[in-house]
Design an enzyme around this catalytic site. Structure first.
Site, mmCIF file in Angstrom:
data_model
loop_
_atom_site.group_PDB
_atom_site.id
_atom_site.type_symbol
_atom_site.label_atom_id
_atom_site.label_comp_id
_atom_site.label_asym_id
_atom_site.label_seq_id
_atom_site.Cartn_x
_atom_site.Cartn_y
_atom_site.Cartn_z
ATOM 1 N N ARG A 263 54.038 26.696 76.827
ATOM 2 C CA ARG A 263 53.086 26.293 77.868
ATOM 3 C C ARG A 263 53.237 24.829 78.250
ATOM 4 O O ARG A 263 53.225 24.472 79.428
ATOM 5 C CB ARG A 263 51.647 26.569 77.400
ATOM 6 C CG ARG A 263 50.584 26.211 78.434
ATOM 7 C CD ARG A 263 49.197 26.553 77.937
ATOM 8 N NE ARG A 263 48.795 25.759 76.784
ATOM 9 C CZ ARG A 263 48.241 24.539 76.871
ATOM 10 N NH1 ARG A 263 48.033 23.990 78.051
ATOM 11 N NH2 ARG A 263 47.907 23.886 75.780
ATOM 12 N N CYS B 22 40.299 28.426 72.644
ATOM 13 C CA CYS B 22 40.914 28.021 71.371
ATOM 14 C C CYS B 22 39.966 28.388 70.228
ATOM 15 O O CYS B 22 40.320 29.153 69.350
ATOM 16 C CB CYS B 22 41.217 26.531 71.389
ATOM 17 S SG CYS B 22 42.478 26.079 72.595
ATOM 18 N N ARG C 46 42.012 29.789 67.145
ATOM 19 C CA ARG C 46 43.396 30.280 67.156
ATOM 20 C C ARG C 46 44.404 29.151 67.260
ATOM 21 O O ARG C 46 45.532 29.240 66.768
ATOM 22 C CB ARG C 46 43.607 31.251 68.317
ATOM 23 C CG ARG C 46 43.508 30.591 69.674
ATOM 24 C CD ARG C 46 43.956 31.464 70.830
ATOM 25 N NE ARG C 46 43.833 30.730 72.078
ATOM 26 C CZ ARG C 46 44.795 29.961 72.591
ATOM 27 N NH1 ARG C 46 45.937 29.827 71.966
ATOM 28 N NH2 ARG C 46 44.601 29.326 73.732
ATOM 29 N N SER C 47 44.023 28.040 67.936
ATOM 30 C CA SER C 47 44.955 26.960 68.242
ATOM 31 C C SER C 47 44.227 25.635 68.182
ATOM 32 O O SER C 47 43.106 25.526 68.687
ATOM 33 C CB SER C 47 45.553 27.185 69.643
ATOM 34 O OG SER C 47 46.425 26.133 69.997
ATOM 35 N N ASN D 200 35.944 19.865 67.826
ATOM 36 C CA ASN D 200 35.609 21.191 67.316
ATOM 37 C C ASN D 200 34.781 21.119 66.039
ATOM 38 O O ASN D 200 33.873 21.933 65.825
ATOM 39 C CB ASN D 200 36.885 21.989 67.057
ATOM 40 C CG ASN D 200 37.733 22.186 68.299
ATOM 41 O OD1 ASN D 200 38.953 22.076 68.258
ATOM 42 N ND2 ASN D 200 37.083 22.470 69.426
ATOM 43 N N HIS E 265 48.494 21.957 64.997
ATOM 44 C CA HIS E 265 49.702 21.270 65.416
ATOM 45 C C HIS E 265 49.449 19.827 65.861
ATOM 46 O O HIS E 265 48.344 19.452 66.234
ATOM 47 C CB HIS E 265 50.389 22.034 66.549
ATOM 48 C CG HIS E 265 49.444 22.509 67.612
ATOM 49 N ND1 HIS E 265 48.844 23.749 67.572
ATOM 50 C CD2 HIS E 265 48.976 21.913 68.737
ATOM 51 C CE1 HIS E 265 48.052 23.902 68.625
ATOM 52 N NE2 HIS E 265 48.119 22.794 69.350
ATOM 53 N N ILE E 266 50.526 19.061 65.771
ATOM 54 C CA ILE E 266 50.584 17.696 66.295
ATOM 55 C C ILE E 266 51.709 17.684 67.315
ATOM 56 O O ILE E 266 52.851 18.052 67.001
ATOM 57 C CB ILE E 266 50.879 16.670 65.184
ATOM 58 C CG1 ILE E 266 49.822 16.734 64.078
ATOM 59 C CG2 ILE E 266 50.956 15.261 65.770
ATOM 60 C CD1 ILE E 266 50.198 15.944 62.832
ATOM 61 N N TYR E 267 51.417 17.291 68.546
ATOM 62 C CA TYR E 267 52.446 17.260 69.585
ATOM 63 C C TYR E 267 53.445 16.134 69.308
ATOM 64 O O TYR E 267 53.113 15.114 68.687
ATOM 65 C CB TYR E 267 51.815 17.079 70.960
ATOM 66 C CG TYR E 267 51.186 18.340 71.510
ATOM 67 C CD1 TYR E 267 51.963 19.315 72.133
ATOM 68 C CD2 TYR E 267 49.816 18.565 71.399
ATOM 69 C CE1 TYR E 267 51.395 20.480 72.633
ATOM 70 C CE2 TYR E 267 49.234 19.726 71.892
ATOM 71 C CZ TYR E 267 50.033 20.675 72.508
ATOM 72 O OH TYR E 267 49.467 21.827 72.996
ATOM 73 N N SER F 115 47.840 16.941 76.055
ATOM 74 C CA SER F 115 48.742 17.881 76.728
ATOM 75 C C SER F 115 47.940 18.938 77.472
ATOM 76 O O SER F 115 47.086 19.599 76.875
ATOM 77 C CB SER F 115 49.666 18.546 75.707
ATOM 78 O OG SER F 115 50.510 17.576 75.088
#
Length: 301
Positions: free
Chosen positions: A28, A179, A199-200, A210, A240-242, A300
């Site tokens: 994405r 999410c 989920r993400s 959150n 995750h970490i971008y 992002s």
């Protein structure tokens, strides 16, 4: 039950992703994400000590509350979110190319059917005999917030007191899949618990919001149903970490948490209808006196 401070749990998760995560290309965003599957967090909701991080300054922590109120109210536009006190949905409404090209987008600032709008308009179906075939057609809708609220207020727990935003049949009607997609409340006597599933999770940017929202949702539901808030269990699946955030992570990991913030709720909030109508961020008081300098993690879309 002794619960480790939420920010310590958060930093442990940040370190785990940074040091042990696997780099995965995200379709994405087109970016590589350093990823860990499954991190569990637990928050003590028995006091007003909130899981608001102090190892980097949160410029507008009230935006976390505004976003949660938007979900409870079922808002469907970034303009409505801004009126509540948050700009977090501006990009998803107006910069998401897939949504901009969608025939279901109603124009500038439109979010479509997201989060609370889905839960408050959950389709109810009925079987209708059509010749030799059974056709399933919509009959109406149910408000999942009200279903759970009414049961808990009356001391009922059917082991399915679930508010979910996850409806694959409606994804095309909104700008972003949820999410944090599910909240299940459990009543034991007069003690109220919450299990939330995500989920993400963009750990540097999304997770701090959150954490507060899960904790506060339990505190709010307990207040309006006259129950005792206990513990909130937050399961986060894809963490995750971008790639463009990675170089900033060690700065935060070197810092020590400061004085624990608190959030107080207006005691005049007594019903779900109050939250849906007149309640604003002015009905919450955040005491957030000590924090480290900001870290500007890239976002992002």
């Amino acid at each position: 039950m002794q619960i480790e401070r939420a920010e310590k749990q958060y930093l442990d998760g940040l370190r785990r992703i940074y040091e042990t995560g696997v780099d995965v290309k995200n379709k994405r965003t087109g970016k590589v994400c350093r990823t860990v599957i499954n991190i569990d967090l637990t928050y003590d909701a028995t006091t007003n000590k909130a899981p608001l991080i102090t190892t980097r300054e949160i410029k507008n922590p009230y935006s976390f509350i505004a976003e949660l109120l938007g979900y409870i109210k079922g808002v469907r536009s970034a303009a409505q979110m801004r009126s509540l006190g948050t700009k977090t949905w501006d990009a998803n409404a107006n910069k998401n190319l897939e949504w901009l090209n969608s025939p279901y987008r109603a124009g500038e600032d439109d979010l479509g059917m997201i989060y609370g709008a889905v839960a408050k308009n959950w389709p109810v179906y009925v079987d209708i005999q059509d010749l030799d075939n059974k056709v399933i057609t919509p009959k109406g809708k149910i408000d999942l917030f009200h279903k759970v609220y009414n049961n808990l207020k009356n001391g009922k727990d059917d082991r399915g007191e679930i508010i979910t935003f996850w409806n694959p049949g409606m994804f095309h009607l909104g700008c972003l899949r949820p999410c944090m997609y599910e909240h299940q409340f459990s009543l034991v006597g007069d003690d109220l618990y919450l299990n939330s599933t995500q989920r993400s999770n963009d750990w540097p940017i999304g997770c701090p919001a959150n954490m507060v929202q899960v904790w506060l949702l339990l505190r709010l539901m307990a207040q309006i149903t006259n129950k005792n808030p206990k513990y909130a269990y937050h399961r986060s699946v894809n963490n995750h970490i971008y790639e463009d955030q990675l170089e900033l992570v060690p700065i935060q990991l070197e810092r020590t948490p400061l004085v624990e913030p608190t959030i107080d709720i207006n005691p005049d909030i007594k019903t779900l209808e109050d939250l849906e109508t007149w309640v604003t961020i002015k009905d919450f008081k955040i005491t957030y006196k000590e924090y480290h300098p900001p870290i500007k993690y890239p976002f992002s879309v």
